[in-house]
Design a protein around this motif. Structure first.
Motif, PDB file in Angstrom:
ATOM      1  N   ALA A   1       0.852  -1.197   0.000  1.00 63.01           N
ATOM      2  CA  ALA A   1       0.000   0.000   0.000  1.00 63.01           C
ATOM      3  C   ALA A   1       0.886   1.244   0.000  1.00 63.01           C
ATOM      4  O   ALA A   1       1.111   1.857   1.044  1.00 63.01           O
ATOM      5  CB  ALA A   1      -0.931  -0.008   1.206  1.00 63.01           C
ATOM      6  N   PRO A   2       1.389   1.645  -1.171  1.00 63.40           N
ATOM      7  CA  PRO A   2       2.346   2.756  -1.252  1.00 63.40           C
ATOM      8  C   PRO A   2       1.793   4.100  -0.806  1.00 63.40           C
ATOM      9  O   PRO A   2       2.559   5.017  -0.504  1.00 63.40           O
ATOM     10  CB  PRO A   2       2.731   2.795  -2.738  1.00 63.40           C
ATOM     11  N   LYS A   3       0.470   4.233  -0.741  1.00 67.25           N
ATOM     12  CA  LYS A   3      -0.125   5.499  -0.316  1.00 67.25           C
ATOM     13  C   LYS A   3      -0.554   5.481   1.153  1.00 67.25           C
ATOM     14  O   LYS A   3      -1.195   6.421   1.625  1.00 67.25           O
ATOM     15  CB  LYS A   3      -1.321   5.839  -1.205  1.00 67.25           C
ATOM     16  N   ALA A   4      -0.199   4.434   1.862  1.00 62.01           N
ATOM     17  CA  ALA A   4      -0.502   4.384   3.292  1.00 62.01           C
ATOM     18  C   ALA A   4       0.259   5.493   4.009  1.00 62.01           C
ATOM     19  O   ALA A   4       1.416   5.781   3.698  1.00 62.01           O
ATOM     20  CB  ALA A   4      -0.115   3.026   3.872  1.00 62.01           C
ATOM     21  N   GLN A   5      -0.408   6.131   4.945  1.00 57.87           N
ATOM     22  CA  GLN A   5       0.199   7.231   5.706  1.00 57.87           C
ATOM     23  C   GLN A   5       0.800   6.659   6.988  1.00 57.87           C
ATOM     24  O   GLN A   5       0.081   6.305   7.917  1.00 57.87           O
ATOM     25  CB  GLN A   5      -0.856   8.290   6.018  1.00 57.87           C
ATOM     26  N   LEU A   6       2.116   6.569   7.026  1.00 55.71           N
ATOM     27  CA  LEU A   6       2.790   5.926   8.147  1.00 55.71           C
ATOM     28  C   LEU A   6       2.850   6.844   9.358  1.00 55.71           C
ATOM     29  O   LEU A   6       3.224   8.008   9.254  1.00 55.71           O
ATOM     30  CB  LEU A   6       4.196   5.500   7.736  1.00 55.71           C
ATOM     31  N   GLN A   7       2.492   6.285  10.503  1.00 58.43           N
ATOM     32  CA  GLN A   7       2.537   7.008  11.769  1.00 58.43           C
ATOM     33  C   GLN A   7       3.407   6.208  12.736  1.00 58.43           C
ATOM     34  O   GLN A   7       3.119   5.050  13.007  1.00 58.43           O
ATOM     35  CB  GLN A   7       1.126   7.154  12.358  1.00 58.43           C
ATOM     36  N   GLU A   8       4.480   6.816  13.252  1.00 56.41           N
ATOM     37  CA  GLU A   8       5.360   6.134  14.196  1.00 56.41           C
ATOM     38  C   GLU A   8       5.118   6.646  15.607  1.00 56.41           C
ATOM     39  O   GLU A   8       5.191   7.842  15.861  1.00 56.41           O
ATOM     40  CB  GLU A   8       6.834   6.354  13.817  1.00 56.41           C
ATOM     41  N   TYR A   9       4.804   5.731  16.513  1.00 57.63           N
ATOM     42  CA  TYR A   9       4.621   6.064  17.918  1.00 57.63           C
ATOM     43  C   TYR A   9       5.713   5.373  18.729  1.00 57.63           C
ATOM     44  O   TYR A   9       6.419   4.495  18.238  1.00 57.63           O
ATOM     45  CB  TYR A   9       3.247   5.598  18.411  1.00 57.63           C
ATOM     46  N   GLY A  10       5.821   5.750  19.985  1.00 58.70           N
ATOM     47  CA  GLY A  10       6.882   5.210  20.827  1.00 58.70           C
ATOM     48  C   GLY A  10       6.681   3.772  21.252  1.00 58.70           C
ATOM     49  O   GLY A  10       7.636   3.066  21.553  1.00 58.70           O
ATOM     50  N   GLY A  11       5.427   3.321  21.294  1.00 63.78           N
ATOM     51  CA  GLY A  11       5.146   1.955  21.725  1.00 63.78           C
ATOM     52  C   GLY A  11       3.804   1.489  21.193  1.00 63.78           C
ATOM     53  O   GLY A  11       2.978   2.286  20.738  1.00 63.78           O
ATOM     54  N   TYR A  12       3.560   0.178  21.247  1.00 64.53           N
ATOM     55  CA  TYR A  12       2.312  -0.380  20.722  1.00 64.53           C
ATOM     56  C   TYR A  12       1.102   0.089  21.528  1.00 64.53           C
ATOM     57  O   TYR A  12       0.008   0.260  20.975  1.00 64.53           O
ATOM     58  CB  TYR A  12       2.379  -1.906  20.725  1.00 64.53           C
ATOM     59  N   SER A  13       1.288   0.307  22.817  1.00 64.42           N
ATOM     60  CA  SER A  13       0.178   0.786  23.636  1.00 64.42           C
ATOM     61  C   SER A  13      -0.304   2.145  23.150  1.00 64.42           C
ATOM     62  O   SER A  13      -1.511   2.426  23.140  1.00 64.42           O
ATOM     63  CB  SER A  13       0.601   0.873  25.112  1.00 64.42           C
ATOM     64  N   GLU A  14       0.638   2.989  22.728  1.00 67.47           N
ATOM     65  CA  GLU A  14       0.268   4.311  22.212  1.00 67.47           C
ATOM     66  C   GLU A  14      -0.470   4.176  20.882  1.00 67.47           C
ATOM     67  O   GLU A  14      -1.422   4.912  20.605  1.00 67.47           O
ATOM     68  CB  GLU A  14       1.525   5.165  22.050  1.00 67.47           C
ATOM     69  N   CYS A  15      -0.013   3.250  20.046  1.00 66.31           N
ATOM     70  CA  CYS A  15      -0.715   2.988  18.783  1.00 66.31           C
ATOM     71  C   CYS A  15      -2.142   2.523  19.060  1.00 66.31           C
ATOM     72  O   CYS A  15      -3.087   2.923  18.368  1.00 66.31           O
ATOM     73  CB  CYS A  15       0.018   1.912  17.980  1.00 66.31           C
ATOM     74  N   LEU A  16      -2.297   1.684  20.050  1.00 68.99           N
ATOM     75  CA  LEU A  16      -3.613   1.139  20.380  1.00 68.99           C
ATOM     76  C   LEU A  16      -4.553   2.249  20.845  1.00 68.99           C
ATOM     77  O   LEU A  16      -5.729   2.283  20.455  1.00 68.99           O
ATOM     78  CB  LEU A  16      -3.477   0.069  21.467  1.00 68.99           C
ATOM     79  N   THR A  17      -4.028   3.163  21.647  1.00 64.93           N
ATOM     80  CA  THR A  17      -4.830   4.307  22.093  1.00 64.93           C
ATOM     81  C   THR A  17      -5.243   5.156  20.894  1.00 64.93           C
ATOM     82  O   THR A  17      -6.395   5.608  20.796  1.00 64.93           O
ATOM     83  CB  THR A  17      -4.039   5.159  23.092  1.00 64.93           C
ATOM     84  N   GLY A  18      -4.306   5.363  19.967  1.00 66.84           N
ATOM     85  CA  GLY A  18      -4.612   6.117  18.756  1.00 66.84           C
ATOM     86  C   GLY A  18      -5.668   5.446  17.912  1.00 66.84           C
ATOM     87  O   GLY A  18      -6.528   6.104  17.327  1.00 66.84           O
TER      88      GLY A  18
END
Length: 280
Positions: A168-185
């Motif tokens: 998926a070349p048009k996916a908008q990548l978001q980097e967080y500090g940990g998986y828990s933060e990704c889950l909250t997002g």
């Protein structure tokens, strides 16, 4: 009189030096890997349910923790001799190179780039990259549907980049500090999907607080061969760890750990991989 004063002072200095040396030795890893009452520092994750999690009461649980504890025991260390250290994805190679830890068991996938900096024992688990979405999301039915979606992963992980480069070349990548933060997002609609290994995602989805909120998409996008990272060139330690992993499988401890940590989520694991067999 002067001689006696100097002698007494020297003796006092020597005693202090010996005391300091004795106290300090208890905190250092046993470089020989033979135990003997010394401590060993092992890198793990502490925010991945089912893999590596530090509970509120200070205990460590998860499949990687069970594997690390078993290996340490085979190296001659009791559970009380283990100092578990949180090792974030982006810090793993540095922690090994600096000698902060003896080895790392932290959902650490073996790949060519990492092999340039560290060695790996194993693999000891074959996982697959997948995505986690909100339970009511019907818009993502294939990896290609991640185009123009906000895709979260943690800093230092290759998961999101793999999706972006290959699917998926048009996916908008978001980097967080940990998986828990990704889950909250994900829960708060700040991101549309969380990607990492299915074993990790299953652990999050099965937590009591998350039941009914999220679902695994079921995409087996990559093969992730979990290995135990150790210092480059340490062939002796690598052999000892591989022997320990082989024994863990043969005596049933590996299967027991899989069921204890992944069973509640209904995670269908692959059979135990053979040592040195990295599935591409």
């Amino acid at each position: 009189m002067q001689l006696r004063k100097v002698t007494a002072a020297s003796a006092a200095v020597l005693a202090l030096a010996l005391t300091a040396t004795a106290c300090g030795s208890d905190d250092k890893d046993d470089s020989s890997g033979s135990g003997g009452g010394k401590k060993i520092s092992i890198g793990i994750k502490i925010d991945q349910p089912g893999i590596g999690l530090k509970t509120p009461d200070g205990k460590f649980t998860g499949f990687d923790v069970d594997v690390a504890t078993y290996v340490a025991k085979e190296l001659g260390y009791d559970a009380k001799d283990i100092n578990f250290k949180e090792t974030k994805s982006q810090d793993r190679e540095t922690s090994i190179e600096r000698g902060d830890v003896k080895f790392i068991a932290a959902s650490y996938s073996i790949n060519d780039e990492r092999l340039q900096k560290v060695d790996f024992a194993g693999p000891y688990l074959l996982a697959h990259q997948d995505i986690l979405v909100r339970a009511d999301d019907t818009s993502i039915k294939s990896p290609e549907d991640l185009n123009n979606k906000k895709l979260c992963s943690v800093a230092g992980s290759t998961s999101a980049q793999n999706v972006h480069d290959k699917l998926a070349p048009k996916a908008q990548l978001q980097e967080y500090g940990g998986y828990s933060e990704c889950l909250t997002g994900l829960e708060n609609n700040a991101v549309d999907a969380l990607t990492t290994d299915d074993s990790i995602l299953a652990g999050y989805a099965s937590q009591d607080a998350n039941k009914g909120k999220f679902k695994l998409a079921g995409f087996q996008m990559t093969n992730e061969n979990y290995g135990i990272g150790l210092k480059k060139g340490d062939a002796d330690l690598k052999k000892k760890i591989n022997d320990a992993l082989t024994k863990m499988v043969s005596d049933g401890s590996w299967e027991k750990a899989v069921k204890a940590n992944f069973g509640p989520a209904g995670y269908k694991n692959e059979p135990a991989p053979k040592i040195g067999n990295v599935v591409k």
